[in-house]
Write a protein that holds these residues in place. Structure first.
Motif, PDB file in Angstrom:
ATOM      1  N   GLY A  58      14.160 -10.305   8.537  1.00 48.84           N
ATOM      2  CA  GLY A  58      13.158 -10.481   9.576  1.00 48.84           C
ATOM      3  C   GLY A  58      13.176  -9.401  10.637  1.00 48.84           C
ATOM      4  N   ILE A  59      14.135  -8.473  10.577  1.00 55.85           N
ATOM      5  CA  ILE A  59      14.244  -7.389  11.567  1.00 55.85           C
ATOM      6  C   ILE A  59      13.350  -6.230  11.142  1.00 55.85           C
ATOM      7  N   GLN A  60      12.477  -5.798  12.021  1.00 55.79           N
ATOM      8  CA  GLN A  60      11.490  -4.790  11.673  1.00 55.79           C
ATOM      9  C   GLN A  60      12.093  -3.399  11.494  1.00 55.79           C
ATOM     10  N   GLU A  61      12.950  -2.980  12.416  1.00 56.70           N
ATOM     11  CA  GLU A  61      13.512  -1.623  12.378  1.00 56.70           C
ATOM     12  C   GLU A  61      15.040  -1.741  12.433  1.00 56.70           C
ATOM     13  N   VAL A  62      15.617  -1.921  11.267  1.00 51.22           N
ATOM     14  CA  VAL A  62      17.044  -2.233  11.190  1.00 51.22           C
ATOM     15  C   VAL A  62      17.911  -1.112  11.741  1.00 51.22           C
ATOM     16  N   PHE A  69       8.542   0.320   7.590  1.00 54.40           N
ATOM     17  CA  PHE A  69       9.970   0.149   7.319  1.00 54.40           C
ATOM     18  C   PHE A  69      10.205  -1.036   6.374  1.00 54.40           C
ATOM     19  N   TRP A  70      11.361  -0.998   5.746  1.00 50.35           N
ATOM     20  CA  TRP A  70      11.809  -2.138   4.955  1.00 50.35           C
ATOM     21  C   TRP A  70      12.424  -3.158   5.907  1.00 50.35           C
ATOM     22  N   ARG A  71      11.846  -4.314   5.947  1.00 47.03           N
ATOM     23  CA  ARG A  71      12.324  -5.390   6.815  1.00 47.03           C
ATOM     24  C   ARG A  71      13.521  -6.075   6.157  1.00 47.03           C
ATOM     25  N   PHE A 117      16.247   6.761   3.218  1.00 42.72           N
ATOM     26  CA  PHE A 117      17.344   5.832   2.944  1.00 42.72           C
ATOM     27  C   PHE A 117      16.812   4.394   2.843  1.00 42.72           C
ATOM     28  N   PHE A 118      16.083   4.140   1.757  1.00 41.92           N
ATOM     29  CA  PHE A 118      15.493   2.825   1.475  1.00 41.92           C
ATOM     30  C   PHE A 118      14.498   2.400   2.563  1.00 41.92           C
ATOM     31  N   ILE A 178       0.830  -1.206   0.000  1.00 40.60           N
ATOM     32  CA  ILE A 178       0.000   0.000   0.000  1.00 40.60           C
ATOM     33  C   ILE A 178       0.864   1.255   0.000  1.00 40.60           C
ATOM     34  N   THR A 179       1.978   1.220   0.722  1.00 37.99           N
ATOM     35  CA  THR A 179       2.885   2.375   0.744  1.00 37.99           C
ATOM     36  C   THR A 179       3.469   2.627  -0.633  1.00 37.99           C
ATOM     37  N   ALA A 180       3.866   1.564  -1.332  1.00 39.98           N
ATOM     38  CA  ALA A 180       4.416   1.712  -2.684  1.00 39.98           C
ATOM     39  C   ALA A 180       3.379   2.322  -3.630  1.00 39.98           C
ATOM     40  N   GLU A 181       2.129   1.887  -3.509  1.00 39.49           N
ATOM     41  CA  GLU A 181       1.080   2.451  -4.363  1.00 39.49           C
ATOM     42  C   GLU A 181       0.833   3.918  -4.052  1.00 39.49           C
ATOM     43  N   ARG A 182       0.861   4.267  -2.780  1.00 36.47           N
ATOM     44  CA  ARG A 182       0.641   5.662  -2.405  1.00 36.47           C
ATOM     45  C   ARG A 182       1.789   6.543  -2.901  1.00 36.47           C
ATOM     46  N   ARG A 183       2.993   6.011  -2.886  1.00 32.52           N
ATOM     47  CA  ARG A 183       4.136   6.781  -3.396  1.00 32.52           C
ATOM     48  C   ARG A 183       3.972   7.057  -4.892  1.00 32.52           C
ATOM     49  N   LYS A 184       3.509   6.065  -5.633  1.00 36.15           N
ATOM     50  CA  LYS A 184       3.320   6.253  -7.070  1.00 36.15           C
ATOM     51  C   LYS A 184       2.300   7.339  -7.364  1.00 36.15           C
TER      52      LYS A 184
END
Length: 399
Positions: free
Chosen positions: A132-136, A127-129, A352-353, A107-113
Motif C-alpha cells: 500500500g506504500i506508493q513510493e517505497v 512506481f511499484w506499490r 530496480f523493480f 499501461i506502463t507494462a504495455e508501453r515497455r513491451k
C-alpha cells in the motif's frame, strides 16, 4: 547537511510542482489510460459488466440513431478483486484510487513491451506499490534522514544539559529547535511518500518551509552574535520577526495555495540563510588563521578533536589537522548536498523493480551529511567558539 538540503528540497519540489500543474503529466492524457480507468471502475467498483452488454446488443447500440458512447474493452486487462485487502484499506486506498494505480502499472507494462517512453501520471512515476506504500524507496530514505536527525537532536540535547551558561543554553535551544523541526519535516516527508493526499502534501511543504526558516534563524543568530547578553533586544526582535514571517507565510498558503509563491518565498530565505552559513565559516576560519600566523605564534588549535568522530567524518586526516580547517567542514557538506541535487535535475524513470527514482536517491544522499558530523560541528562551535568569546568578553569587563 539538513539546512542546505531543506532549501534545495523546497526549490526542486517547488519547481516540479510549478511545472506539473501547467503542463500536466503526459500519461494522464493517454486514451489507453482513460479506457483502462473506465473498465476497472465499471467492473471492479460498480460491478457493471458493460462489455457483455455491448457484445450482446452490439447491433442496437451501434445504430446511427443511437446515442450510446461505445467503450473500449480489453480482455487482457485484469484487476484486483473486491473488497480490497485490509492493508490497502488501512492506508485509505479505495476502489477508484486502486484502479488508478493498477491502470498506471498496466499501461506502463504495455508501453515497455512496445519499447515506448515511460510516462508520468499525476506528476509522479508509476512506481511499484508495496504493502500500500506508493513510493517505497523514498519512504525508506526519508526514515533514514529522520533517524540521523533524531540521533543528532539527542546529541545536541545532551550537550545542552551539560552547558553551564545560560547564554550557551540559549544558542543550544536554537539548534535544538531547528533539529526538532527537521525531524518533524522528515516525518511529514515519510507520510507524504506513503500516501499522496492534499493534506500530506501541504504538511510536507509547511514543514519544509519551517525548516528553511529555522535554519535562517539559527544561522542568523550565530552570525550576528545574538547570543550575547547585550544583544537581547535584537535577539527578541529577530525571533519575533521570524515567527511573524512564518505565520504570514502559512496564512498565505492556507487562504490561497500557490506553488509559485511558496517556491519564491523559500528560495529567498534559503539563499540568505546559506549566505549566513558561509559568513559563519569565514569568520571562524579568519579567527583561527590569525591565531596561527599572529605575532604571538600560538600553536595550532586542536580543540575540535574532542568532538570529531573519526569513523563518521569525511577526510579525517585533513580536517583533524587544525580547528582552522575544521571550521570549513560545513562547506564540504554543502557541496555533497548540492551534487545530490543534480539527481533531481536529471530525472529518470524508476529503476530496480520500479522502486528507485532520482527523488529517492536525492533523499539517500541527504542522509550522509547529517550522519557525517554536522551536529558534532555545531556542538564544537558552541562549546569552543561561543563559549570562548563569552569568557574573553567577561575578562575585559572585569579589567
Amino acid at each position: 547537511m539538513h539546512i542546505l538540503h531543506s532549501v534545495l528540497w523546497v526549490v526542486v519540489t517547488g519547481l516540479t510542482s510549478l511545472i506539473s500543474p501547467a503542463l500536466a503529466s503526459p500519461g494522464d492524457d493517454l486514451m489507453a489510460f482513460h479506457d483502462c480507468l473506465y473498465q476497472c471502475e465499471q467492473i471492479s467498483c460498480h460491478r457493471n459488466p458493460y462489455h457483455i452488454v455491448q457484445r450482446e446488443f452490439r447491433d442496437e447500440l451501434t445504430r446511427p440513431d443511437s446515442n450510446y458512447e461505445w467503450k473500449y474493452y480489453n480482455g487482457h486487462w485484469h484487476f484486483m478483486e473486491m473488497p480490497l485487502p485490509w492493508y490497502l484499506r488501512a492506508l485509505l486506498w479505495d476502489c477508484e484510487s486502486n484502479c488508478d494505480y493498477q491502470c498506471q502499472r498496466v499501461i506502463t507494462a504495455e508501453r515497455r513491451k512496445r519499447d515506448q517512453e515511460i510516462l508520468q501520471f499525476h506528476g509522479k512515476w508509476p512506481f511499484w506499490r508495496i504493502g500500500g506504500i506508493q513510493e517505497v524507496a523514498s519512504v525508506i530514505f526519508s526514515l533514514g534522514n529522520l533517524y540521523v536527525n533524531y540521533i543528532g537532536f539527542k546529541k545536541v540535547w545532551s550537550a545542552m544539559k551539560m552547558a553551564n551558561s545560560t547564554t550557551l543554553k540559549w544558542q543550544y535551544a536554537n539548534v535544538i529547535a531547528m533539529s526538532a523541526i527537521t525531524v518533524m519535516a522528515w516525518t511529514c516527508s515519510t507520510i507524504f511518500h506513503i500516501r499522496d493526499f492534499e493534506i500530506t502534501e501541504h504538511l510536507d511543504y509547511y514543514f519544509a518551509g519551517l525548516t528553511v526558516l529555522a535554519g535562517f534563524h539559527t544561522l542568523g543568530a550565530r552570525l550576528f552574535n545574538l547570543h550575547k547578553p547585550d544583544n537581547w533586544h535584537w535577539r527578541l526582535f529577530f525571533t519575533t520577526l521570524c515567527v511573524a514571517a512564518y505565520s504570514a507565510h502559512i496564512y498565505r498558503l492556507v487562504t490561497d495555495w500557490s506553488y509559485t509563491y511558496n517556491m519564491q518565498a523559500n528560495i529567498t530565505i534559503g539563499v540568505i540563510q546559506n549566505c549566513f552559513l558561509f559568513g559563519v565559516c569565514y569568520n571562524l576560519y579568519s579567527k583561527y588563521y590569525y591565531e596561527e600566523v599572529g605575532p604571538n605564534e600560538k600553536t595550532v588549535n586542536l580543540s575540535h578533536l574532542h568532538y570529531i568522530n573519526f569513523r563518521r567524518i569525511i577526510l579525517p586526516s585533513f580536517f583533524s589537522r587544525s580547528a582552522k580547517l575544521y571550521s570549513l567542514y560545513p562547506l564540504l557538506l554543502c557541496t555533497i548536498v548540492s551534487l545530490g541535487m543534480s539527481l533531481e535535475i536529471f530525472d529518470f524513470p524508476p529503476i530496480f523493480f520500479d522502486l528507485v527514482d532520482a527523488h529517492s536517491l536525492w533523499h539517500l544522499v541527504t542522509i550522509f551529511p547529517a550522519w557525517l558530523g554536522w551536529f558534532d560541528w555545531m556542538i564544537w562551535d558552541i562549546n569552543e567558539n561561543i563559549c570562548t568569546e563569552l569568557i574573553e568578553e567577561e575578562k575585559k569587563k572585569n579589567e
